[in-house]
Design a protein around this motif. Structure first.
Motif, PDB file in Angstrom:
ATOM      1  N   LEU A   1      35.696  38.540  37.416  1.00  0.00           N
ATOM      2  CA  LEU A   1      34.749  37.730  36.657  1.00  0.00           C
ATOM      3  C   LEU A   1      35.254  36.303  36.533  1.00  0.00           C
ATOM      4  O   LEU A   1      34.494  35.348  36.699  1.00  0.00           O
ATOM      5  CB  LEU A   1      34.585  38.360  35.270  1.00  0.00           C
ATOM      6  CG  LEU A   1      33.295  38.007  34.516  1.00  0.00           C
ATOM      7  CD1 LEU A   1      32.103  38.494  35.316  1.00  0.00           C
ATOM      8  CD2 LEU A   1      33.311  38.675  33.148  1.00  0.00           C
TER       9      LEU A   1
ATOM     10  N   ASN B   1      34.818  34.630  39.765  1.00  0.00           N
ATOM     11  CA  ASN B   1      33.432  34.216  39.947  1.00  0.00           C
ATOM     12  C   ASN B   1      33.114  33.030  39.061  1.00  0.00           C
ATOM     13  O   ASN B   1      32.409  32.092  39.455  1.00  0.00           O
ATOM     14  CB  ASN B   1      32.491  35.382  39.619  1.00  0.00           C
ATOM     15  CG  ASN B   1      32.607  36.491  40.634  1.00  0.00           C
ATOM     16  OD1 ASN B   1      32.988  36.246  41.782  1.00  0.00           O
ATOM     17  ND2 ASN B   1      32.299  37.704  40.233  1.00  0.00           N
ATOM     18  N   GLU B   2      33.616  33.164  37.834  1.00  0.00           N
ATOM     19  CA  GLU B   2      33.378  32.073  36.898  1.00  0.00           C
ATOM     20  C   GLU B   2      33.944  30.782  37.452  1.00  0.00           C
ATOM     21  O   GLU B   2      33.307  29.731  37.377  1.00  0.00           O
ATOM     22  CB  GLU B   2      34.030  32.416  35.557  1.00  0.00           C
ATOM     23  CG  GLU B   2      33.778  31.375  34.477  1.00  0.00           C
ATOM     24  CD  GLU B   2      34.489  31.754  33.193  1.00  0.00           C
ATOM     25  OE1 GLU B   2      34.501  32.946  32.850  1.00  0.00           O
ATOM     26  OE2 GLU B   2      35.012  30.850  32.529  1.00  0.00           O
ATOM     27  N   GLU B   3      35.151  30.879  38.018  1.00  0.00           N
ATOM     28  CA  GLU B   3      35.765  29.691  38.618  1.00  0.00           C
ATOM     29  C   GLU B   3      34.919  29.147  39.728  1.00  0.00           C
ATOM     30  O   GLU B   3      34.715  27.939  39.861  1.00  0.00           O
ATOM     31  CB  GLU B   3      37.151  30.034  39.174  1.00  0.00           C
ATOM     32  CG  GLU B   3      38.257  30.107  38.136  1.00  0.00           C
ATOM     33  CD  GLU B   3      38.451  28.795  37.422  1.00  0.00           C
ATOM     34  OE1 GLU B   3      38.570  28.805  36.184  1.00  0.00           O
ATOM     35  OE2 GLU B   3      38.469  27.746  38.083  1.00  0.00           O
TER      36      GLU B   3
ATOM     37  N   TYR C   1      31.711  29.677  40.254  1.00  0.00           N
ATOM     38  CA  TYR C   1      30.460  29.125  39.750  1.00  0.00           C
ATOM     39  C   TYR C   1      30.715  27.813  39.020  1.00  0.00           C
ATOM     40  O   TYR C   1      29.917  26.881  39.108  1.00  0.00           O
ATOM     41  CB  TYR C   1      29.778  30.120  38.812  1.00  0.00           C
ATOM     42  CG  TYR C   1      29.304  31.364  39.513  1.00  0.00           C
ATOM     43  CD1 TYR C   1      29.389  32.602  38.901  1.00  0.00           C
ATOM     44  CD2 TYR C   1      28.797  31.293  40.808  1.00  0.00           C
ATOM     45  CE1 TYR C   1      28.969  33.738  39.552  1.00  0.00           C
ATOM     46  CE2 TYR C   1      28.391  32.425  41.467  1.00  0.00           C
ATOM     47  CZ  TYR C   1      28.466  33.656  40.840  1.00  0.00           C
ATOM     48  OH  TYR C   1      28.060  34.781  41.496  1.00  0.00           O
ATOM     49  N   ARG C   2      31.814  27.787  38.287  1.00  0.00           N
ATOM     50  CA  ARG C   2      32.142  26.552  37.591  1.00  0.00           C
ATOM     51  C   ARG C   2      32.336  25.435  38.599  1.00  0.00           C
ATOM     52  O   ARG C   2      31.886  24.308  38.384  1.00  0.00           O
ATOM     53  CB  ARG C   2      33.401  26.709  36.746  1.00  0.00           C
ATOM     54  CG  ARG C   2      33.699  25.437  35.964  1.00  0.00           C
ATOM     55  CD  ARG C   2      35.007  25.497  35.177  1.00  0.00           C
ATOM     56  NE  ARG C   2      34.960  26.475  34.117  1.00  0.00           N
ATOM     57  CZ  ARG C   2      35.646  27.604  34.097  1.00  0.00           C
ATOM     58  NH1 ARG C   2      36.455  27.880  35.068  1.00  0.00           N
ATOM     59  NH2 ARG C   2      35.532  28.459  33.108  1.00  0.00           N
TER      60      ARG C   2
END
Lengths: 225, 1302
Positions: free
Chosen positions: B211, B214-216, B218-219
């Motif tokens: 997560l 992914n967050e990275e 997406y960020r």
């Protein structure tokens, strides 16, 4: 998910030194040894028996307790304030449950001269009263205890229906500890089966008399001394 | 879930992150469980105390009671069990030791509680409950110590107190397992539960890591996208989140943007905004549209928005993607305009404009085409071009196909005449111009067709008139054509020139703008042109610089140097064209630049063109290189580490602020950091300390540079990574000093005032030189260590008193010590590189050394030389004991030799002195033995001579003068006297002669011999006498002194066979210890010196060593007895003096005799024996003598002089006579040495018997009875043998007269 803003920072790891580890190991070892020694001491105390009674081989005629014919008679001599005897009473409770109708049991509670009656009316006395088949007697001045040569609270003596001594000893495994024990097993076997592997056991409890009271009958210390 | 299965499917970085998350989560669990148990321990402890107080507060013995041991156990033992784990939980939460201690303590607490509660079965559940609580750690290993404690408790109590466990006094040895088995049973389930829980944790960690990944991602997408992204609340329209692109789009900062609402930046009515947003919310479908947004500066921009509703943090929010379409709008507008223009042109054109695609289908049809062909747009669009072509022209379509396939075009770009086919089937001529163009959809053709019908008709009409005008027109046309050509040519030339100029301008612009160097053109110190690179170099836009003074971007205060350069250029003079300078950026920072300047004259103006290149990096590298060079040179230039560190500090101070600077070096042996270099305005130099928790320790531990400002410093303090020490600095920069093998220390600079004193550039710079600094420090340390070792070794060999040397094959010294240098009279430095020959004048020695050295090197073996000589610088010969060894080099060559030579000169001297002493001792012993022999012989000889000379004398008295026997008797007497003289000499030499010393003046003796000497030694000897008038007295036997003088004179005469000079001298002299020792006189003091010198042949050294030996002579046999000088020696020694000789061959000899000076008065001289008349007497004399001849002679002599003589042959008989003789015995003359009773003993007895009897001793032998060291005792009368008759009578008379005499 946090898509906006800066990511979280990682924490720095702490360093350790060999000196700290050694100090910690030494401290732990010392602590373990100290606690172990303390527990060993406690165990030794717990398993130090009291003076066992040299019970008369025949029912003492001077006793005011009259054994019932056709039944074994069990006498437990107790100190009303002894905390260890609480376990003995509990074991007596269990014993009576296993030997219903086959034994008359008496709990003799010693009351020194000059002490008030309520001194003996402790939870131990009350518990004994509740046990079916058990009669509770207050032994003024320890006369009955002397008849049976009892010295330690929790001393149990079993006589056969014809007045012969069957068993003398305690019915706890250690001070104040209830649970299976050799004395109780022997008494139960004697009552129910007529024989047992042993006719005596260790007695764990407080002494019934002051150290010099054996020579000075009727002379007791006041409560609180 | 197995870790391996899931791990394979995720990236390594995610796996790593998952591991970290898992570890952090687990650590959190450990710590929280530790805290839980700390609280639980406290509660249990208190509960135990309460239970003990409730259940068994007191124990009783009869009527007496005391506190039950359970109470104390609950308090103290319970406290001991609880406190240590509580402390560990507080101090070291999460550590494995803490957990294990807690597990152990918890089970011990169970045991204690069970005991305190009287072993209640209910309390036993505490054990199982504790295990379950321990499982909270999710670490199965924690159960191990807990289980062990329980098992051990039962096992040990089962052994020592079985009744307490099993209820019986004996139990099976495995019964404890039954009890422990229940615990193991629970452990099994707990183990399974823990494993599952851990597995879930791991899964969660993995998912979280994924997560986060992914967050990275997406960020990254959100932050890096060029499109704005904003989340807004559905109700308030407030911006909840947005990315930087969105904020930039509106001209806000991120923080400002987060405080906006949609109403702030959407250009529309509030109600319209609400309506649209409500529409989106209701439909839950994304909508896209164009909006107008208001920027911070109030300007309006066109944007395209895509709005949708998403769930964010559990709530619905508007998610809007915003795209700036301003450019697109402008492009669309331009395109639309262009299209309108195109359409108006095409539609209004009379010509037919037709477009077809690559397949030949018509896609565009203008009005002109409609008019020309008769088809409407709707009818013809999509139809093939062939529909417009007569049959014979339809083949031209293939040309299109060929062009599409091959690119070959025959008509494209050209104008051709063709015929078209109208709708009504008629044809008409047209002129076609065909072009092709491509789009994304493919290639298209566009043809412009002009109807030639009218023109054709007109052409025919005109053709007729043409001929008529042709001639006129031809002339005109020719002229026009010529003018046209000229015009064309001019036009073409001008176009070419314009194009060339344009191209040139484009080239120059492209060159200037594409150049990475900054280029400006200045006129009158103002910038007239600046390229992009120049502007960006200083943080400006090119437009901002135009017209600005050129000093805007150079040094704020332009240096006189640059002003002068500029003025010179303007004056057309020479000025440096390439020089460095420091520029100032728009933000105030500086940059190092190099300018290349030239001038250009364009028209009447002079321009200065400058090319500026950023040399910051180059300068930094140069500075770095220079510093590194300085540091490297410093290793050689500096003498010690301190000087090197000072140099390093001075070097780096050129590039970086280093007024507060220190170098801490770590010593692994002591585990201390030493602050070897310290410069600080506030703090004193710290003492050496172990690696701690300061910043420098941090850098040392981590091995990474560290740059700190106040904020970061504070963070590190709070995180516990470091602790405060020393004064707080505003900016702190530390770099590790690392060699290829280890980190040896730290270099730190700091500024107490300026937080921005150091930048990343400084970090890079310092880090890059730190490695070199570390290397030079290591090298300097190694040099210092080597130097110390060399100095120590140098000291060792210099302190060694032996000569230590090494030489090469050429004999040159390559190693010498101080001792050898001193021996050669030079210094160590003066000897190195030189050879023995340069310092040793003895060529034989030098050659021997060289030969021997080469032999040792060639033989490649050690050589021991027990003794060899070397001549030192003073020419003195020294003895050496030498060991030489060849030095084998690494290439197995023996090119050098190592030698150690011990100076054994003193030892040799001592040996020589010892030999001399032994020789002297032997000599003395020889003399002693000879003396003893001589003494023994002399004694007997004297008796014989006494008889010979005595009887000769008596016989001569009885003979007449003319008796023929007289001469013979006289010869006998002379022979006897000569023999007696010889005996005296022997005795004198052996110091056995009787001396009768008295105080005398030597000058008197010499003067007395003055007349006799010349006659004795001959007239050809010149005798010179020099006497000291103030000469002191001596105590000596005058006769012996005369003997000495005579012997020396005779010896001198013999040394001058052809004449010469004899000098006799006397002198008072004081001898000090040194001279006394040198002249072999033991006692220093005042002496009288008698010197006898001659200028004869002299004696060599060898002869001098033997001259005092008896019977040694250099004369021919028969010419001398060899006793003369030995007699002199004996007399001098016996007189307490000393004799010294100095002689040179061919020059002469000097004897010097030193006799102790006395202060006594000179005694009166006795008259000679022969000059006095001999008185007669009549006393009774007892004569005791064991030698018959001497006795008989003496008796006869005394009787002749009238005495009554009673003789005895020995002492015993003499005594007997004394006892028995009735008469008076006036004198007893007795020999001294007699068997049984000597003369001395006899005298004592006689003295007792007859006190009045005088005693006269006679002897020829020194005897301790009456003499000491050859000197007669005072008060003792003595006559020496041999004696003459007269001397005997005289002496007897003298003795008798002492007693009054008769």
């Amino acid at each position: 998910m946090k898509l906006f803003g800066k990511p979280a920072q990682k924490k720095a790891q702490e360093g350790k030194s060999t000196t700290c580890r050694l100090a910690l190991l030494s401290s732990t070892l010392l602590w373990f040894i100290a606690v172990g020694a303390g527990l060993s001491f406690l165990w030794s105390y717990e398993n130090a028996p009291g003076l066992a009674a040299a019970a008369p081989s025949r029912w003492p005629n001077d006793s005011r307790i009259k054994p019932a014919p056709g039944r074994a008679t069990l006498v437990m001599l107790t100190h009303p304030q002894c905390p260890c005897t609480r376990a003995s009473i509990e074991e007596l409770d269990k014993l009576m449950a296993h030997c219903q109708g086959r034994v008359n049991a008496y709990v003799v509670i010693m009351k020194p001269r000059g002490f008030a009656a309520d001194w003996v009316e402790t939870d131990l006395w009350r518990h004994a009263l509740r046990i079916p088949g058990v009669s509770v007697l207050v032994d003024d001045d320890g006369i009955e205890a002397r008849h049976f040569q009892a010295a330690t609270s929790g001393q149990v003596i079993l006589y056969s229906p014809d007045g012969g001594l069957l068993f003398s000893g305690g019915i706890t495994g250690s001070r104040g500890h209830s649970g299976d024990n050799a004395g109780e097993s022997a008494i139960e076997s004697l009552i129910n089966a007529g024989s047992a592997n042993s006719d005596h056991s260790l007695v764990f409890g407080c002494p019934l008399f002051n150290p010099d009271s054996e020579c000075r009958k009727g002379s007791y210390e006041e409560v609180g001394n | 879930m197995k870790k391996s299965e899931t791990s394979l499917s995720i990236a390594p970085s995610t796996l790593k992150q998952a591991s970290e998350l898992f570890a952090a989560h687990r650590q959190t669990i450990y710590q929280s469980t530790d805290r839980m148990f700390a609280a639980l321990m406290s509660i249990q402890w208190i509960a135990g105390v309460i239970a003990a107080l409730w259940i068994a507060p007191r124990t009783w013995i009869g009527t007496t009671s005391q506190t039950h041991i359970h109470v104390w156990a609950a308090i103290f033992l319970g406290g001991a069990i609880s406190l240590f784990p509580i402390i560990l939980a507080a101090a070291r939460p999460g550590e494995s030791t803490t957990r294990y201690v807690i597990a152990t303590a918890q089970m011990m607490m169970s045991a204690l509680l069970i005991h305190l509660t009287g072993g209640r079965i209910e309390t036993h559940f505490h054990v199982f409950g504790s295990l379950a609580f321990l499982a909270f750690y999710r670490d199965w290993r924690v159960l191990v110590p807990a289980t062990i404690v329980v098992a051990a408790d039962h096992f040990l109590r089962g052994i020592f107190w079985p009744q307490s466990v099993y209820g019986v006094l004996s139990a099976s040895q495995w019964r404890w397992l039954e009890h422990a088995g229940w615990v193991l049973f629970e452990d099994t389930f707990l183990f399974i539960a823990i494993k599952r829980s851990v597995g879930e944790m791991w899964g969660m960690a993995q998912r979280t890591a994924e997560l986060n990944d992914n967050e990275e991602r997406y960020r990254a997408v959100v932050e890096q996208t060029a499109e704005g992204l904003v989340l807004a609340a559905v109700d308030t329209k407030r911006v909840l989140e947005c990315n930087v692109a969105f904020a930039d789009l509106l001209g806000y900062t991120l923080e400002e943007a987060l405080s906006l609402t949609a109403y702030d930046f959407v250009v529309d009515e509030r109600e319209a905004i609400d309506r649209r947003s409500g529409h989106v919310l209701d439909r839950r479908l994304p909508i896209t549209g164009e909006r107008r947004f208001r920027r911070k500066d109030g300007s309006i921009i066109d944007v395209e928005v895509n709005v949708t509703v998403i769930s964010y943090g559990g709530n619905d929010v508007f998610c809007t993607i915003v795209r700036d379409i301003g450019e697109r709008k402008r492009a669309e507008g331009a395109l639309r305009e262009s299209e309108l223009r195109f359409r108006s042109v095409t539609q209004s054109a009379n010509d037919s404009i037709i477009s077809a695609d690559s397949k030949g289908n018509i896609v565009f049809w203008n009005k002109g085409a409609e008019k020309a062909f008769g088809y409407t747009e709707e009818e013809i669009l999509g139809k093939p071009l062939t529909q417009l072509m007569p049959e014979k022209y339809r083949a031209h379509v293939k040309g299109m196909e060929r062009f599409m396939a091959t690119g070959e075009a025959r008509v494209i770009g050209k104008t051709v005449e063709l015929n078209g086919l109208r709708k009504d089937g008629t044809t008409f001529p047209f002129e076609l111009s065909l072009a092709t163009w491509r789009t994304a959809q493919g290639s298209f053709f566009t043809g412009i067709m002009r109807d030639l019908t009218d023109r054709k008709q007109a052409e025919e009409a005109l053709h007729k008139a043409h001929d008529q005008l042709e001639t006129k027109v031809q002339e005109r046309t020719a002229e026009l054509a010529r003018l046209n050509d000229v015009l064309k040519a001019d036009n073409l030339e001008r176009k070419r020139a314009e194009e060339t100029l344009k191209e040139s301008q484009q080239w120059l612009t492209a060159i200037f703008e594409s150049s990475r160097d900054g280029i400006i053109v200045e006129e009158s110190e103002r910038i007239v042109y600046a390229n992009q690179s120049y502007a960006h170099l200083f943080g400006y836009e090119p437009d901002e610089l135009i017209g600005q003074p050129v000093w805007l971007v150079s040094e704020q205060e332009p240096s006189e140097r640059m002003l002068e350069y500029s003025r010179r250029r303007m004056r057309g003079e020479e000025a440096p064209s390439l020089y460095p300078f420091r520029g100032t950026r728009k933000d105030g920072t500086t940059v190092d630049l190099e300018a290349s300047v030239s001038t250009a004259k364009i028209g009447a103006k002079t321009y200065i063109i400058s090319l500026c290149r950023d040399i910051t990096e180059r300068k930094r590298l140069e500075d770095e290189q220079q510093i590194i060079s300085e540091i490297i040179r410093g290793v050689i230039a500096t003498s010690d580490l301190e000087a090197l560190l000072n140099l390093i500090h001075a070097s780096i101070s050129k590039c970086i602020y280093a007024e507060n600077c220190f170098v801490a070096l770590y010593d692994e042996s002591t585990e201390l950091m030493h602050f070897e270099f310290w410069v600080d305005k506030l703090d004193p130099r710290p003492l050496p300390r172990p690696i701690g928790v300061g910043f420098s320790s941090y850098v040392l531990r981590t091995g990474e540079p560290l740059l700190l400002d106040r904020e970061r410093t504070e963070k590190m303090y709070q995180s516990g990574q470091v602790e405060k020490s020393g004064s707080a600095s505003a900016s702190w920069l530390g770099v590790p000093l690392r060699t290829p093998t280890s980190t040896i220390g730290v270099l730190v600079v700091q500024h107490y005032g300026d937080e921005n004193a150091y930048t990343q550039r400084d970090v890079d710079f310092l880090a890059s030189v730190a490695g070199q600094i570390a290397l030079v420090i290591e090298r300097k340390r190694a040099e210092e260590a080597l130097s110390k070792q060399r100095a120590f070794l140098r000291q060792v060999i210099d302190l060694n008193p032996s000569f230590i040397f090494a030489k090469d094959r050429q004999g040159r010294f390559t190693l010498v010590n101080q001792a050898l240098a001193e021996a050669y009279g030079t210094t160590v430095e003066g000897l190195l590189g030189k050879t023995d020959a340069d310092f040793n004048a003895n060529k034989e020695e030098v050659e021997w050394f060289r030969r021997d050295d080469l032999q040792v090197m060639d033989a490649r073996s050690e050589r021991f030389i027990p003794e060899e000589v070397i001549t030192d610088a003073s020419g003195k010969v020294r003895w050496l004991q030498t060991i030489k060894r060849p030095i084998i080099s690494q290439d197995r060559k023996a090119d050098q030799i190592l030698g150690v030579a011990t100076d054994i000169t003193e030892r040799k001297k001592a040996e020589h002195a010892l030999r001399e002493s032994e020789e002297q001792l032997r000599q003395a012993q020889k003399i002693e033995s000879i003396g003893t022999l001589a003494g023994g012989i002399a004694h007997d000889f004297n008796n014989l001579m006494t008889a010979v000379t005595g009887y000769s004398e008596l016989t001569l008295r009885s003979l007449k003068t003319d008796d023929p026997l007289r001469s013979k008797i006289e010869e006998i007497k002379k022979a006897g006297e000569r023999a007696a003289s010889l005996t005296r000499q022997l005795l004198a030499f052996s110091r056995k002669q009787m001396l009768q010393p008295r105080v005398l003046n030597l000058n008197t003796v010499i003067t007395g011999m003055g007349r006799m000497l010349p006659r004795m030694i001959g007239e050809d000897i010149d005798v010179r006498i020099h006497l000291d008038a103030s000469l002191g007295q001596i105590k000596a036997d005058p006769g012996q002194i005369e003997q000495v003088l005579m012997n020396l004179a005779i010896n001198a005469r013999d040394a001058m066979p052809e004449g010469g000079r004899l000098t006799i001298k006397t002198e008072n002299i004081h001898l000090d210890g040194k001279i006394a020792k040198r002249r072999l006189i033991v006692e220093p003091g005042n002496y009288v010196m008698l010197s006898v010198s001659d200028n004869g042949c002299g004696m060599d050294a060898e002869t001098q060593t033997h001259i005092f030996e008896p019977f040694f002579t250099t004369k021919e046999i028969g010419k001398g007895t060899g006793l003369g000088l030995s007699t002199v020696y004996g007399i001098v020694k016996q007189s307490g003096g000393s004799i010294w000789v100095y002689s040179e061959v061919g020059r002469g000899t000097t004897f010097k005799i030193y006799l102790p000076r006395v202060d006594e008065v000179i005694e009166a001289e006795e008259s000679e024996n022969g000059s006095r008349s001999v008185p007669r007497g009549h006393e009774t004399i007892l004569l005791v003598e064991d030698e018959d001849m001497v006795r008989d002679l003496s008796k006869e002599i005394l009787e002749e002089y009238g005495y009554v003589v009673i003789s005895a042959p020995n002492g015993k008989e003499g005594l007997q006579i004394c006892e028995e003789f009735e008469g008076q015995i006036d004198l007893m003359i007795t020999d001294v040495v007699m068997p049984q009773m000597g003369g001395r003993e006899l005298a004592e007895h006689v003295g007792a018997l007859r006190p009045g009897t005088q005693v006269l001793y006679m002897s020829g032998f020194t005897d301790d009875a009456v003499v000491r060291h050859g000197v007669v005792d005072d008060g003792v009368f003595f006559i020496q043998k041999p004696f003459s008759p007269d001397s005997l009578a005289l002496k007897a008379r003298e003795v008798l007269d002492q007693n009054g005499g008769h």
